[in-house]
Design a protein around this motif. Structure first.
Motif, PDB file in Angstrom:
ATOM      1  N   THR A 108       0.868  -1.079  -0.068  1.00 44.76           N
ATOM      2  CA  THR A 108      -0.014   0.028  -0.026  1.00 44.76           C
ATOM      3  C   THR A 108       0.707   1.229   0.074  1.00 44.76           C
ATOM      4  O   THR A 108       1.987   1.220   0.026  1.00 44.76           O
ATOM      5  CB  THR A 108      -0.810  -0.052   1.200  1.00 44.76           C
ATOM      6  OG1 THR A 108      -0.043   0.090   2.307  1.00 44.76           O
ATOM      7  CG2 THR A 108      -1.767  -1.312   1.329  1.00 44.76           C
ATOM      8  N   VAL A 109       0.204   2.353   0.001  1.00 42.88           N
ATOM      9  CA  VAL A 109       1.033   3.744  -0.048  1.00 42.88           C
ATOM     10  C   VAL A 109       1.467   3.890   1.369  1.00 42.88           C
ATOM     11  O   VAL A 109       2.659   4.188   1.342  1.00 42.88           O
ATOM     12  CB  VAL A 109      -0.086   4.682  -0.301  1.00 42.88           C
ATOM     13  CG1 VAL A 109      -1.013   5.044   0.848  1.00 42.88           C
ATOM     14  CG2 VAL A 109       0.632   6.147  -0.374  1.00 42.88           C
ATOM     15  N   ILE A 152      -3.767  -7.079  -9.936  1.00 45.72           N
ATOM     16  CA  ILE A 152      -3.325  -8.294 -10.058  1.00 45.72           C
ATOM     17  C   ILE A 152      -1.711  -8.580 -10.494  1.00 45.72           C
ATOM     18  O   ILE A 152      -1.264  -7.542 -11.092  1.00 45.72           O
ATOM     19  CB  ILE A 152      -4.068  -9.113 -11.126  1.00 45.72           C
ATOM     20  CG1 ILE A 152      -3.844 -10.688 -11.317  1.00 45.72           C
ATOM     21  CG2 ILE A 152      -3.599  -8.491 -12.597  1.00 45.72           C
ATOM     22  CD1 ILE A 152      -4.420 -11.531 -12.152  1.00 45.72           C
ATOM     23  N   HIS A 153      -0.997  -9.548  -9.749  1.00 47.52           N
ATOM     24  CA  HIS A 153       0.417  -9.594  -9.987  1.00 47.52           C
ATOM     25  C   HIS A 153       0.632  -9.926 -11.247  1.00 47.52           C
ATOM     26  O   HIS A 153      -0.208 -10.720 -11.826  1.00 47.52           O
ATOM     27  CB  HIS A 153       0.695 -10.580  -8.827  1.00 47.52           C
ATOM     28  CG  HIS A 153       2.333 -10.436  -8.601  1.00 47.52           C
ATOM     29  ND1 HIS A 153       3.244 -11.508  -9.285  1.00 47.52           N
ATOM     30  CD2 HIS A 153       3.194  -9.817  -7.835  1.00 47.52           C
ATOM     31  CE1 HIS A 153       4.537 -11.347  -9.176  1.00 47.52           C
ATOM     32  NE2 HIS A 153       4.396 -10.386  -8.171  1.00 47.52           N
ATOM     33  N   ASP A 164       2.753  -4.844  -6.829  1.00 44.75           N
ATOM     34  CA  ASP A 164       2.658  -4.255  -5.470  1.00 44.75           C
ATOM     35  C   ASP A 164       1.365  -4.919  -4.820  1.00 44.75           C
ATOM     36  O   ASP A 164       0.869  -4.668  -3.839  1.00 44.75           O
ATOM     37  CB  ASP A 164       2.053  -2.674  -5.534  1.00 44.75           C
ATOM     38  CG  ASP A 164       3.222  -1.953  -5.944  1.00 44.75           C
ATOM     39  OD1 ASP A 164       4.365  -2.067  -5.533  1.00 44.75           O
ATOM     40  OD2 ASP A 164       2.997  -0.750  -6.354  1.00 44.75           O
ATOM     41  N   ILE A 165       1.118  -6.441  -5.271  1.00 44.21           N
ATOM     42  CA  ILE A 165       0.206  -7.261  -4.585  1.00 44.21           C
ATOM     43  C   ILE A 165       0.829  -8.683  -4.377  1.00 44.21           C
ATOM     44  O   ILE A 165       1.660  -8.784  -5.333  1.00 44.21           O
ATOM     45  CB  ILE A 165      -0.947  -7.264  -5.514  1.00 44.21           C
ATOM     46  CG1 ILE A 165      -2.263  -7.985  -4.678  1.00 44.21           C
ATOM     47  CG2 ILE A 165      -1.072  -7.873  -6.877  1.00 44.21           C
ATOM     48  CD1 ILE A 165      -3.587  -7.549  -5.093  1.00 44.21           C
ATOM     49  N   VAL A 195      -5.679 -10.943  -5.566  1.00 45.28           N
ATOM     50  CA  VAL A 195      -6.377  -9.390  -6.368  1.00 45.28           C
ATOM     51  C   VAL A 195      -6.986  -8.543  -5.397  1.00 45.28           C
ATOM     52  O   VAL A 195      -7.505  -9.068  -4.542  1.00 45.28           O
ATOM     53  CB  VAL A 195      -7.170 -10.171  -7.548  1.00 45.28           C
ATOM     54  CG1 VAL A 195      -6.491 -10.919  -8.521  1.00 45.28           C
ATOM     55  CG2 VAL A 195      -8.226 -10.883  -6.894  1.00 45.28           C
ATOM     56  N   SER A 196      -7.077  -7.458  -6.059  1.00 46.42           N
ATOM     57  CA  SER A 196      -7.349  -6.365  -4.965  1.00 46.42           C
ATOM     58  C   SER A 196      -8.255  -5.238  -5.971  1.00 46.42           C
ATOM     59  O   SER A 196      -8.173  -5.004  -6.966  1.00 46.42           O
ATOM     60  CB  SER A 196      -6.524  -5.599  -4.502  1.00 46.42           C
ATOM     61  OG  SER A 196      -6.839  -4.290  -3.683  1.00 46.42           O
ATOM     62  N   LEU A 197      -9.584  -5.146  -5.184  1.00 47.47           N
ATOM     63  CA  LEU A 197     -10.526  -4.188  -5.864  1.00 47.47           C
ATOM     64  C   LEU A 197     -11.030  -3.338  -4.779  1.00 47.47           C
ATOM     65  O   LEU A 197     -11.414  -3.735  -3.767  1.00 47.47           O
ATOM     66  CB  LEU A 197     -11.767  -4.943  -6.414  1.00 47.47           C
ATOM     67  CG  LEU A 197     -12.700  -4.454  -7.394  1.00 47.47           C
ATOM     68  CD1 LEU A 197     -12.034  -3.828  -8.592  1.00 47.47           C
ATOM     69  CD2 LEU A 197     -13.873  -5.525  -7.876  1.00 47.47           C
ATOM     70  N   PRO A 198     -11.323  -2.049  -5.052  1.00 48.09           N
ATOM     71  CA  PRO A 198     -11.561  -1.115  -4.105  1.00 48.09           C
ATOM     72  C   PRO A 198     -13.275  -1.315  -3.768  1.00 48.09           C
ATOM     73  O   PRO A 198     -13.861  -1.570  -4.723  1.00 48.09           O
ATOM     74  CB  PRO A 198     -11.275   0.409  -4.536  1.00 48.09           C
ATOM     75  CG  PRO A 198     -11.341   0.113  -6.106  1.00 48.09           C
ATOM     76  CD  PRO A 198     -11.042  -1.384  -6.107  1.00 48.09           C
TER      77      PRO A 198
END
Length: 747
Positions: free
Chosen positions: A213-214, A652-653, A686-687, A692-695
């Motif tokens: 993350t930031v 996604i990586h 960054d993952i 996987v990541s979704l807001p």
């Protein structure tokens, strides 16, 4: 003095849009906001401001904001008077109550409720009048595991240990991203500056998160962790502390129960065992444990990522067990307990944990701190029988986007007999209501962060006067709540319900304090106390009361130089009562009078964690994501917060993208047990691979809303994929991280 319409006026107030409570300097001309900047004289934020603070201007002026009560007839909406609206509400809800009972009406309290002084002070009066057990809130979507573990360990969910970030030398942060959230259960403006100061004084920040993350990018170390495995990592740290004789509770040693039980529980979770599950090596786990033990001022802090998984309550518990074992609970530079201006010290009266006093009707999910989990809301509406939810009241919430398996909840809401929404927008949820009751702009009512000063890293008090007068045709939030209380009450109130219920509310608070031996007004005359407050009404009267009986208060004449609302009114930038101080003996309210390191409910749950050692990891799981310019769904209609590149993308990586044949800029279909969505893909390292990541908060493509800007930036709803059947069985908190998914390239 009457100001010329063209004369600029400067107003100071606290930003109400997130937990950071930053001070705003708002420049107005007439009824228009012309400029907003950070208040440099605010003793807490000192001029810092994030993009959300600037958006208050657009929120106030938003043409899509609903300004008059509305009743829906079929698919048509009609503007009506307040009297007509409340008459419709009373008729609709009383019909349900008389036929099906009070538990047939449910209430959902959304996130913005906690940022509103009137809501915080008058919601209890409304809920008492309703008398339903079907109370739900956004808490079971993000934080109730932390509240429950604090209730079990310290005796009250109001006593959450808060990181003393300004004085620490070692900060272990797990599943948290305060540079995006502005801090969560850690009210602290300018988190970037505070973390920079930590490093400048030679301190260390270690971030554990499946996403870089930031915040992780600003850390000294970042370690990927497999979603849902935090409990293994935490137990392995505890195991190391015991195995290497590093346990040192310090002054707490005579204030804790269950130390040997914790030692015994940790023996099954060596760093080697944990490493195989969480993906962090045994060597790194041991090193981190040693660094924690070696630091004289260290913090272990876990947030939303630790709560929104199957072991959310266990994670919250183990975080504070670590703070106790290293002597960092109630120590400067560790985690401490604030002394907010509106809360006196505890009465020290022991009580049992407010847990499982009743269960949900269908799945027998336990009540937690007076509410039921949102994950069971849809089934309580769908399934016929005694107690089925027939009526629904939604206050400042949008569960059609925020609840797990939101498609199912939307279908259930479409079939309830009668629904009321209290909201400033016609959003994805309020469009389904029969009656929509609009609330004013944040600039049209007063403000005091009564919830978040309980979580603040300094003891702050800041009262904000309204920037603009409330329009004559608009009711304030607290007035709407009291009208709702009148509408659902068993009694037909004779006279003005606002005055009657407002006087009742303050009267009950006064009576409670007069009977409390630990109160500064114990045994005094109610008429005398009421006379001190006679020139105020509504939230100001209640706030004044709480300030005056608080730790810095004037105690209604006993401490003449103490705090009152009048004092805050002449200090428009707020007042700083100092840093947190050790006060563990003041706040403990457990039956034993000690910190309960091994609550029986959580100890029993360790068996479930052991059983999960045998389970195979899912090949691909979904986690959420937060952005500084976003706060759930309700700020997506403001151009300043949605401009720029599309932020609702699937991270996604690169190794996973190659595995599934997905290229840069392409779209993919993401599936789970509950549904599927089409989403643009963003390839990043960054993952963590396999994640996987979704807001969250997006999905503004429903018909019937009145959200022009949000409709142009709809994104996709991640909660079409989250599963209401997956939850932390202890707290009932929804599992929003670590959701098993599959992915396929479009075309």
């Amino acid at each position: 003095m009457i100001l010329n319409e063209l004369e600029t006026k400067i107003n100071f107030r606290t930003c109400p849009l997130c937990e950071a409570t930053c001070g705003l300097e708002i420049h107005t001309k007439g009824q228009e906001v012309v400029h907003i900047k950070g208040d440099k004289l605010d003793p807490f934020s000192k001029g810092y401001l994030c993009p959300k603070g600037f958006s208050v201007k657009e929120l106030h002026a938003d043409p899509d904001r609903i300004r008059k009560p509305m009743i829906r007839r079929g698919s048509d909406w009609q503007e009506v008077s307040w009297d007509e609206a409340f008459l419709e509400v009373r008729k609709g809800l009383q019909t349900i109550i008389k036929e099906h009972g009070r538990n047939s009406v449910a209430v959902y309290l959304g996130n913005p409720s906690v940022h509103n002084l009137g809501n915080m002070l008058y919601t209890p009066t409304f809920l008492r009048a309703l008398g339903s057990r079907n109370i739900y809130s956004a808490s079971t979507l993000d934080q109730i595991p932390k509240q429950l573990s604090s209730e079990m360990m310290f005796g009250s969910d109001a006593n959450l240990p808060i990181p003393d970030i300004d004085h620490t030398n070692y900060f272990l942060m797990i599943g948290a991203n305060p540079l995006a959230s502005n801090g969560s259960l850690m009210t602290a403006p300018n988190m970037r500056g505070r973390l920079r100061a930590l490093r400048d004084r030679g301190g260390k920040l270690v971030v554990i998160d499946p996403v870089r993350t930031v915040t992780a990018k600003q850390a000294d170390e970042h370690h990927f962790i497999r979603p849902g495995t935090d409990a293994f990592f935490l137990f392995a740290l505890i195991n190391t502390l015991f195995e290497e004789d590093l346990v040192s509770p310090g002054k707490l040693v005579h204030l804790i129960n269950g130390l040997e039980e914790i030692k015994s529980l940790s023996q099954d979770f060596s760093p080697e065992v944990a490493a195989a599950k969480c993906g962090i090596s045994a060597t790194e786990i041991r090193r981190i444990a040693r660094e924690l033990a070696a630091s004289s001022k260290a913090i272990v802090y876990g947030r939303m990522g630790t709560c929104t998984q199957p072991f959310g309550t266990m994670n919250s518990w183990l975080v504070d067990v670590l703070n106790v074992l290293t002597g960092n609970l109630d120590r400067q530079g560790g985690v401490m307990f604030p002394s907010p201006a509106t809360r006196r010290s505890s009465s020290k009266k022991v009580h049992s944990t407010r847990y499982n006093r009743y269960q949900s009707r269908i799945s027998s999910m336990p009540e937690v701190l007076g509410e039921l989990p949102v994950s069971c809301l849809a089934e309580e509406m769908e399934t016929e029988g005694h107690g089925q939810i027939k009526g629904f009241i939604c206050v400042a919430g949008n569960p059609v986007l925020s609840a797990p398996n939101s498609k199912r909840l939307q279908a259930a809401l479409e079939k309830v007999d009668f629904m009321v929404s209290v909201d400033c927008y016609m959003n994805e949820t309020s469009r389904l209501a029969n009656v929509l009751l609009p609330v004013p702009s944040p600039l049209e009512h007063s403000h005091y962060d009564i919830a978040f000063y309980n979580l603040a890293i300094r003891n702050i008090a800041h009262y904000s006067k309204p920037v603009f007068d409330l329009p004559s045709e608009q009711l304030d939030d607290w007035q709407i709540l009291l009208h709702l209380a009148s509408a659902v009450s068993e009694q037909n109130l004779v006279g003005d319900p606002l005055t009657l219920l407002d006087d009742y509310t303050i009267g009950e608070r006064i009576k409670h304090e007069l009977k409390n031996e630990n109160s500064p007004i114990y045994g005094r005359d109610a008429v005398e106390i009421f006379s001190f407050l006679k020139d105020r009404k509504g939230p100001e009267r209640l706030l004044d009361f709480y300030l005056r009986i608080g730790p810095y208060g004037d105690h209604f004449g006993k401490n003449p130089d103490g705090l009152s609302l009048s004092v805050l009114e002449v200090n428009p930038h707020g007042m700083d009562f100092g840093a947190m101080k050790p006060r563990i003996t003041e706040i403990l309210q457990t039956p034993s009078g000690k910190i309960e390191l091994a609550p029986s409910i959580l100890v029993k749950d360790v068996k479930r964690l052991k059983q999960s050692l045998k389970s195979e990891s899912n090949p691909l799981v979904l986690v959420g994501r937060r952005d500084l310019r976003s706060n759930n769904s309700w700020l997506h209609n403001l151009p300043v917060l949605v401009k720029g590149e599309d932020r609702c993308t699937l991270w996604i990586h690169s190794s996973d993208a190659n595995r599934f044949g997905i290229g840069k800029g392409e779209r993919a279909i993401l599936k789970s047990r509950t549904g599927k969505i089409e989403v643009p893909v963003e390839i990043t390292d960054d993952i963590m691979p396999g994640t996987v990541s979704l807001p969250h908060g997006w999905g503004h493509s429903h018909t019937g809303t009145r959200l022009g800007v949000a409709g142009e930036h709809p994104g996709v709803n991640v909660n079409l994929l989250t599963d209401e059947q997956e939850f932390d069985p202890i707290s009932g908190n929804a599992v929003l991280n670590g959701v098993p998914v599959s992915i396929e390239k479009i075309g």
